[in-house]
Design a protein around this motif. Sequence first.
Motif, short mmCIF file in Angstrom:
data_model
loop_
_atom_site.label_atom_id
_atom_site.label_comp_id
_atom_site.label_asym_id
_atom_site.label_seq_id
_atom_site.Cartn_x
_atom_site.Cartn_y
_atom_site.Cartn_z
N THR A 1 0.80 -1.23 -0.04
CA THR A 1 0.20 -0.02 -0.07
C THR A 1 0.99 1.45 -0.03
O THR A 1 0.75 2.29 -0.78
CB THR A 1 -0.95 -0.12 1.17
OG1 THR A 1 -1.67 -1.28 1.13
CG2 THR A 1 -1.84 1.16 1.24
N ALA B 1 1.00 5.07 -1.87
CA ALA B 1 0.67 6.18 -1.34
C ALA B 1 1.07 7.55 -1.80
O ALA B 1 0.27 8.68 -1.69
CB ALA B 1 0.78 6.07 0.17
N SER C 1 -5.28 4.09 -2.49
CA SER C 1 -4.88 5.23 -1.76
C SER C 1 -5.00 6.45 -2.40
O SER C 1 -5.07 7.65 -1.80
CB SER C 1 -3.49 5.18 -1.37
OG SER C 1 -2.55 5.28 -2.39
#
Length: 127
Positions: free
Chosen positions: A18, A22, A63
């Motif tokens: 992730t 981001a 994200s």
Amino acid sequence: MLKNFTLVLVTAILSLATYSFADHNVADAKTSYASYYHSKFNGRKTASGEIFDNNKLTAAHRSLPFGTEIKITNLKNGKEVIVEVNDRGPFHSSRVLDMSRAAFAAIANPSEGKVPVSFEVITDDEN
């Protein structure tokens, strides 16, 4: 003990996956795979609160802020589409984007299921 270690390891791997997406820069293009939503999601709420419609040009990203427009390019044929991020996901390690069927069909044959793409941020509502 082994259970705790496994849990920590899985959490660390998911966090890194992730984290890599981001931070985004408008000038940066990223590559990954994209697929499209199944029709069973039509009419359901997305993470942004919008009602999902497979006929609109939308996408899910883990994200990027909701409302961000991204240009997605099919790396096999060069076709492009601009979509708006309105959902979270995909939660599959081999893909970074899930697209509406209309958006996917604009750049690929839906029978392919998944295609290699590059994508770049066009507009970002937070910036």
